[in-house]
Write an enzyme that holds these catalytic residues in place. Structure first.
Site, PDB file in Angstrom:
ATOM      1  N   ASP A  44       0.923  -1.228  -0.036  1.00  0.00           N
ATOM      2  CA  ASP A  44       0.178  -0.010  -0.013  1.00  0.00           C
ATOM      3  C   ASP A  44       0.989   1.209   0.251  1.00  0.00           C
ATOM      4  O   ASP A  44       0.424   2.366   0.001  1.00  0.00           O
ATOM      5  CB  ASP A  44      -1.003  -0.040   1.169  1.00  0.00           C
ATOM      6  CG  ASP A  44      -0.585   0.114   2.522  1.00  0.00           C
ATOM      7  OD1 ASP A  44       0.725  -0.270   2.694  1.00  0.00           O
ATOM      8  OD2 ASP A  44      -1.136   0.148   3.413  1.00  0.00           O
ATOM      9  N   SER A  45       2.225   1.045  -0.171  1.00  0.00           N
ATOM     10  CA  SER A  45       3.179   2.209  -0.440  1.00  0.00           C
ATOM     11  C   SER A  45       2.843   2.682  -1.745  1.00  0.00           C
ATOM     12  O   SER A  45       3.286   3.962  -2.033  1.00  0.00           O
ATOM     13  CB  SER A  45       4.620   1.672  -0.417  1.00  0.00           C
ATOM     14  OG  SER A  45       4.507   0.419  -1.065  1.00  0.00           O
ATOM     15  N   GLU A 115      -1.024  -5.598   8.660  1.00  0.00           N
ATOM     16  CA  GLU A 115      -0.221  -4.879   9.686  1.00  0.00           C
ATOM     17  C   GLU A 115      -0.771  -5.116  11.119  1.00  0.00           C
ATOM     18  O   GLU A 115      -2.076  -5.350  11.387  1.00  0.00           O
ATOM     19  CB  GLU A 115      -0.042  -3.405   9.640  1.00  0.00           C
ATOM     20  CG  GLU A 115       0.567  -2.884   8.224  1.00  0.00           C
ATOM     21  CD  GLU A 115       0.487  -1.394   8.253  1.00  0.00           C
ATOM     22  OE1 GLU A 115       0.300  -0.535   9.048  1.00  0.00           O
ATOM     23  OE2 GLU A 115       1.125  -0.954   6.837  1.00  0.00           O
ATOM     24  N   GLU A 180       9.672  -3.977  10.305  1.00  0.00           N
ATOM     25  CA  GLU A 180       9.875  -2.792   9.650  1.00  0.00           C
ATOM     26  C   GLU A 180      10.419  -1.900  10.503  1.00  0.00           C
ATOM     27  O   GLU A 180       9.660  -1.639  11.822  1.00  0.00           O
ATOM     28  CB  GLU A 180       8.860  -2.012   9.203  1.00  0.00           C
ATOM     29  CG  GLU A 180       9.004  -0.764   8.444  1.00  0.00           C
ATOM     30  CD  GLU A 180       7.962  -0.189   7.339  1.00  0.00           C
ATOM     31  OE1 GLU A 180       7.147  -0.802   6.960  1.00  0.00           O
ATOM     32  OE2 GLU A 180       8.222   0.980   6.772  1.00  0.00           O
TER      33      GLU A 180
HETATM   34  O1  KIV Z   1       3.379  -0.961   1.486  1.00  0.00           O
HETATM   35  C1  KIV Z   1       4.535  -1.444   1.436  1.00  0.00           C
HETATM   36  O2  KIV Z   1       5.194  -1.358   0.399  1.00  0.00           O
HETATM   37  C2  KIV Z   1       5.230  -2.240   2.516  1.00  0.00           C
HETATM   38  C3  KIV Z   1       6.718  -2.584   2.694  1.00  0.00           C
HETATM   39  C4  KIV Z   1       7.351  -1.223   2.970  1.00  0.00           C
HETATM   40  C5  KIV Z   1       6.787  -3.608   3.815  1.00  0.00           C
HETATM   41  O3  KIV Z   1       4.611  -2.551   3.403  1.00  0.00           O
END
Ligand code: KIV
Length: 279
Positions: A44-45, A115, A180
């Site tokens: 979700d980044s 998460e 993380e």
């Molecule tokens: O959303 C993402 O890209 C992530 C990674 C940084 C682990 O959760």
């Protein structure tokens, strides 16, 4: 052999590092697959590096399904993990199972990531047939509770809590846990404690594998690069130079040249031929 969640366990057992990279579109998925990754995370980044938001909180189910479908089309045989967006799994287990299932059923993912620590939910997802990757430490969907993008697990109590959360996720069947922004020693301790493969990002060398955000790795960003991220290319500036050259060539008339233009056969046919008989 295509990768699966079993690859994570195999590699952990054999002490071979697991490589995960994010992707949000088909072309990038093909690129990271061809580079030999073990899994692609549709993180979700995307909300930040693709859509330009300040945080991951605005990302929706529809957006994540779109990105996941795109990645699954380009990923060839790669194992695709879809990140569940904020509020898609926190409002009740029934809704969470339905949303997680959509990533497998409609978008071609092989697993989901969520998460935090909700072992009851993870157990139910695994019973439903949905492999789950956990995510502990800096969990960006909780950014306002954490007080910013800050390292976690730095006190004895916080470290002990994180180890307990990892154990709880492990017992209920997470095949892997992202750690993380936690201290290297804590990540190494979790790695030795749980059966699940730990995948670090800003968590040092002691994890079973690493995950990186593709934009950080390629230098396809304009702003801040997290300390833990390493840039392997400078795509933004290379792209900028190429686009500037294009702008200049259009303005000067250098583009399109004859090479990039279409000659009409009719225009050729209609060209007056030189009549030599009357001379
Ligand atoms: O959303 C993402 O890209 C992530 C990674 C940084 C682990 O959760």
């Amino acid at each position: 052999m295509p990768t699966s969640m079993l690859t994570f366990a195999d590699k952990k057992r054999r002490h071979e590092k697991i490589v995960v990279i994010t992707a949000y579109d088909a072309l990038t998925a093909a690129m990271v697959h061809d580079a030999g990754v073990d899994a692609i995370l549709v993180g979700d980044s995307a909300g930040m590096v693709f859509a330009g938001h300040e945080t991951t909180l605005p990302v929706t189910m529809d957006e994540m399904l779109y990105h996941t479908r795109s990645v699954a089309r380009g990923a060839r045989s790669a194992f695709v993990i879809a990140d569940m967006p904020f509020l898609s799994y926190q409002c009740g287990h029934d809704e969470a199972v339905r949303n997680a299932g959509r990533f497998l059923k409609e978008a071609g993912a092989h697993a989901v990531k969520l998460e935090g620590s909700d072992p009851g939910l993870v157990a139910r997802l695994v019973r439903t047939g949905i492999p789950v990757m956990g995510h502990l430490g800096l969990t960006p969907q909780s950014i306002h509770v954490l007080g910013g993008f800050r390292a976690q697990g730095k006190t004895m109590e916080a470290a002990a809590r994180l180890i307990e959360q990892a154990k709880a996720l492990d017992i209920v069947g997470c095949f892997s846990i992202v750690l993380e922004c936690v201290p290297t020693s804590l990540a190494a301790q979790v790695t030795q404690t749980v059966q699940a493969a730990t995948i670090g990002i800003g968590a040092g060398i002691g994890c079973d594998g690493q995950v990186s955000v593709i934009n950080d790795l390629l230098g396809l960003t304009t702003g801040y690069l997290p300390r833990h991220a390493k840039r392997y290319a400078d795509f933004f500036n290379e792209g900028l130079a190429a686009v500037r050259t294009y702008v200049d060539e259009v303005r000067s008339g250098a583009f399109p040249s004859a090479e990039h233009s279409i000659e009409s056969p009719q225009a050729n046919a209609e060209k007056p031929s030189v009549d030599t008989t009357t001379q």
